[in-house]
Design an enzyme around this catalytic site. Structure first.
Site, PDB file in Angstrom:
ATOM      1  N   GLU A 387      -4.599  -4.346  -7.976  1.00 45.88           N
ATOM      2  CA  GLU A 387      -4.787  -2.751  -7.741  1.00 45.88           C
ATOM      3  C   GLU A 387      -5.763  -2.291  -8.994  1.00 45.88           C
ATOM      4  O   GLU A 387      -5.482  -1.118  -9.481  1.00 45.88           O
ATOM      5  CB  GLU A 387      -3.334  -1.907  -7.781  1.00 45.88           C
ATOM      6  N   GLU A 460       1.553  -4.128   0.701  1.00 47.68           N
ATOM      7  CA  GLU A 460       2.224  -3.612  -0.522  1.00 47.68           C
ATOM      8  C   GLU A 460       3.072  -1.626   0.916  1.00 47.68           C
ATOM      9  O   GLU A 460       2.150  -1.137   0.633  1.00 47.68           O
ATOM     10  CB  GLU A 460       2.486  -3.666  -1.577  1.00 47.68           C
TER      11      GLU A 460
HETATM   12  C1  GAL Z   1       2.395  -1.085  -6.631  1.00 46.54           C
HETATM   13  C2  GAL Z   1       2.105  -2.702  -8.247  1.00 46.54           C
HETATM   14  C3  GAL Z   1       3.237  -4.007  -7.850  1.00 46.54           C
HETATM   15  C4  GAL Z   1       4.410  -2.205  -7.651  1.00 46.54           C
HETATM   16  C5  GAL Z   1       4.651  -1.882  -6.843  1.00 46.54           C
HETATM   17  C6  GAL Z   1       6.067  -1.042  -7.268  1.00 46.54           C
HETATM   18  O1  GAL Z   1       1.657  -0.069  -7.111  1.00 46.54           O
HETATM   19  O2  GAL Z   1       1.865  -3.268  -7.161  1.00 46.54           O
HETATM   20  O3  GAL Z   1       3.400  -4.388  -9.029  1.00 46.54           O
HETATM   21  O4  GAL Z   1       4.272  -1.812  -9.469  1.00 46.54           O
HETATM   22  O5  GAL Z   1       3.752  -0.675  -7.099  1.00 46.54           O
HETATM   23  O6  GAL Z   1       6.393  -0.158  -6.072  1.00 46.54           O
END
Ligand code: GAL
Length: 803
Positions: A387, A460
């Protein structure tokens, strides 16, 4: 022949480091004996300061060399030390390493005293040093501290094999070739004879090749190949077949053997999908952090492997992402063995540092690929800092390093900014758009900003968009599960995506700027103890019933839990063809998966929309009975039965008048059909059918009371002679008389252990959502371990054999 000795026992540790420690005396004052993997500090479950583990500590090992070590090369191989360390041997600096997730070797040869006592001291800096990835800004996880992975002592000849690299360009062909490369070190120019052998899982030789090589002094790379191999059994997610390659090096009186596990498979992300061995496979999975309660990152082999089993076998996922760093080799070994595909990535979280910091990242790419090059499970190298913002030169270089080292594996780089520069082979991005009502993911081109399609994988979703505790209210836990289901449905159905991974497998401790008030991110589909939330069944219910019949009603089945009262509608996550429901011994009916709402799921959830017995006699003629049942079912579905509108009353009233029925009685029957506020308890039996066969039965309902504590270890046999201490989880659950977990039992339990094992955490803790777990570790002796769990109103015990 080089030999590795596990070097995990008999370490000394103290939570500080003084200048005098570099002298490497044998003095143990102020030190305590420890075993590796070791956490520099045992932590509470939650609500602690991250500063607790961020300090510099000292590990010491007093050792004598094995007899055959004399005159040979001696290495200390470290698998993971958080975050940076210096290694001193007998008072001299022998090596150092920066970065907590990759292995390194320290050459002790010049420093050891062959026939005397030797002392190794490791100065371990576990602070969040901004010069080393992932640090420099904030990160949403904790990195803990200590020598948290294993260490080996390696005794080798000056002429030795360091590493084997195996690759196959055409695994799906009738005749395949395996390119074999070896990194060798030689003290002088020498001719050597190499024999390569491929051995199958049953230990049968499959192919063999020999070659003469001329080695130069120093580092050498030798290439060979095993050709025209027929009948290769491919590695796949369903059938993860593994081979072994053995290379023998003979030069004068030196004979060196080296083995490497390998799986033949092709893995390609294309614009229209991911192909494993030429077959399209939809990817559905989760992200994993490698942390546990109390011990942080420090868990031995069995516990590392267990996570892969949970994700692959219990949840049925086919892919995991090692967010956000290279993880334990034991976890990855299990992924290779279980057919769990892996995206592995370099350490980092949103922040990119200066040139020196970037050099660390380049080295992380090299070290990650070097360690895991031969693993069939790994299908993508993540070569971006998770990210982070675009950085053309930086990421051009990380991609180049990966492609040069491994031309056959594709790269990805996980981003959250839309339209980020696409330098990898696969556009991997985090899509958190789903809010419960809208589509799960954005259209591909909206994310990529490109005018053409590219292989695209969502890495994610969910996570912080809907943090859910195992002990949250039923409504939230249900919505959490449904959000995961919607995302799985989209991962399977969206033509512009090759699949999706959600955030995340397990809850984890984190910094105050991310977690709930107790600094835990409740983002897991399982909690930190690896106990399932309802959302876990969103995954497991997609497995084939041949693997395991799943039928989980995601409800407390208690009418007082809900606003306004009532027990229906409720959802069953199941892989059965239909569910037959009985209420208080009477048939309600058969309920079917909702393929309309979840068109792409193999096993959509089943919604129980009413609890009217099939033979419920309203005193109405058949046709009007049907109509009235449909009316009631709709009222139940929309939650409006308890507060009927004027029109509803008019309809019921007219019906009653027409058939000379008592209106109150008719309405009362209707309310009972909804679970009935003011009516006696309901007892429900849910039978899951696959075809004609009843494959699973569950009882839920309100006729329940605490019955017993169940204490259940993951493994009933441990080993005292493993390479380090062995460990297993033991679950404690408060069960009711129907066999279900009692989510509102939050009482304390106390654990005592008889026999050769110790607890990895406190001996007294509360159940949370009616359950908890603890881990026990072996102490080096065999015997029978009896574990007693004393609750406030019951006790239980279990036994584990330590061989
Ligand atoms: C994303 C990140 C993860 C975690 C997640 C929580 O942005 O890559 O490490 O923080 O959000 O939803």
């Amino acid at each position: 022949m080089q030999k590795k000795y596990a070097w995990n026992r008999d370490w000394l540790y103290k939570p500080s480091f003084e200048a005098a420690d570099v002298q490497c005396t044998a003095c143990a004052d102020g030190f305590e004996p420890v075993e590796l993997p070791h956490t520099n500090r045992m932590l509470p479950l939650n609500c602690f300061s991250e500063q607790e583990y961020q300090f510099v500590s000292c590990y010491k090992k007093i050792f004598a060399l094995p007899d055959e070590a004399h005159g040979r090369c001696i290495f200390a191989d470290f698998e993971g030390v958080m975050l940076a360390c210096r290694v001193y041997c007998n008072g001299q600096l022998a090596g150092s390493h920066e970065g907590g997730y990759t292995p390194f070797s320290v050459d002790l040869t010049p420093f050891v005293r062959p026939e005397k006592e030797n002392v190794l001291v490791v100065e371990v800096d576990s602070t969040e040093r901004p010069d080393i990835p992932p640090f420099g800004k904030v990160v949403d996880y904790l990195t803990y501290g200590g020598i948290y992975r294993e260490v080996s002592l390696r005794v080798a000849d000056a002429l030795r094999i360091e590493k084997m690299w195996l690759s196959c360009q055409n695994p799906c062909a009738k005749e395949v070739s395996l390119a074999c490369r070896c990194d060798l070190v030689s003290p002088a120019p020498v001719s050597a004879h190499l024999t390569w052998e491929l051995i199958d899982a049953q230990e049968n030789p499959v192919a063999c090749a020999q070659q003469e090589v001329q080695l130069a002094a120093g580092a050498n790379t030798v290439s060979g190949s095993l050709d025209a191999i027929q009948g290769i059994h491919l590695w796949s997610v369903e059938d993860p077949c593994l081979y072994t390659v053995r290379v023998r090096l003979e030069a004068g009186d030196i004979c060196e053997l080296h083995t490497q596990r390998y799986g033949f498979r092709s893995a390609r992300f294309e614009t229209d999908g991911f192909y494993l061995n030429g077959q399209k496979l939809r990817l559905v999975g989760l992200n994993r952090h490698q942390s546990w309660p109390y011990v942080g990152y420090a868990m031995p082999e069995r516990v590392q492997r267990r996570d892969a089993e949970i994700i692959r076998r219990e949840l049925g996922c086919n892919i995991v992402r090692t967010s956000h760093y290279p993880q334990s080799r034991h976890f990855l070994d299990a992924c290779d063995e279980l057919g769990l595909l892996v995206i592995e990535e370099i350490p980092g979280w949103q922040h990119v540092g200066n040139a020196a910091w970037k050099e660390h990242s380049f080295q992380d790419v090299r070290d990650m690929i070097t360690r895991d090059y031969n693993r069939p499970s790994i299908i993508l190298w993540g070569v971006r800092i998770n990210e982070s913002q675009d950085d053309h030169d930086f990421y051009t270089q990380t991609n180049q390093i990966a492609h040069e080292m491994d031309p056959l594996r594709q790269t990805g780089g996980i981003r959250y900014i839309q339209r980020s520069e696409f330098l990898e082979d696969v556009y991997t991005y985090n899509d958190f758009t789903h809010n419960g009502t809208n589509p799960a993911f954005r259209p591909q081109r909206e994310s990529t900003g490109l005018d053409h399609d590219v292989p695209t994988l969502v890495t994610e979703s969910n996570g912080h968009m809907y943090p859910t505790k195992a002990f949250d209210h039923e409504d939230r836990a249900v919505e959490h599960a449904l959000r995961h289901l919607r995302v799985i449905d989209a991962s399977l159905g969206r033509e512009d995506l090759v699949g999706g991974l959600s955030w995340c497998a397990f809850d984890y401790n984190t910094h105050g700027c991310f977690g709930s008030g107790d600094k835990i991110c409740y983002h897991g589909v399982l909690d930190m103890f690896r106990n399932p939330k309802y959302a876990a069944y969103a995954y497991s219910s997609q497995k084939s019933p041949d693997d395991e019949a799943v039928l989980e009603a995601i409800t407390t089945a208690s009418r007082g839990e809900r606003d306004g009262g009532g027990t229906v509608p409720f959802t069953i996550l199941t892989n059965c063809d239909f569910v037959r429901v009985y209420k208080n011994g009477r048939l309600v009916g058969d309920f079917y998966p909702d393929a309309e709402k979840f068109p792409h799921l193999k096993h959509p959830p089943v919604e129980i929309t009413h609890l009217m017995e099939a033979d419920l006699d309203f005193g109405l003629p058949a046709e009007e009975t049907q109509e009235f049942r449909a009316f009631l079912a709709e009222k139940v579905r929309t939650g409006t039965l308890i507060t009927p509108s004027a029109e509803d009353f008019q309809y019921i009233g007219a019906l009653a008048a027409k058939h000379q029925l008592d209106l109150r009685q008719l309405y009362g029957m209707a309310v009972r059909a909804a679970g009935g506020w003011g009516d006696a308890e309901n007892d429900l039996v849910l039978e899951g059918y696959v075809g004609e066969n009843r494959v699973i039965v569950r009882r839920i309902g309100e006729h329940k009371a605490f019955e017993r504590l169940a204490v259940c270890p993951d493994a009933d046999t441990l080993r005292s002679d493993a390479d380090s201490y062995d460990a297993t989880r033991v679950c404690v659950t408060a069960l009711d008389n129907l066999g279900g977990r009692m989510p509102y039992i939050q009482e304390c339990v106390r654990v005592t252990i008889d026999g050769p094992a110790r607890l990895l955490g406190p001996d007294m803790f509360p159940l949370s959502a009616g359950t908890s777990a603890f881990w026990i570790a072996t102490t080096g002796k065999p015997g029978t371990v009896t574990i007693h769990v004393q609750g406030m109103r019951g006790k239980a015990e279990c036994q584990i054999t330590v061989l």
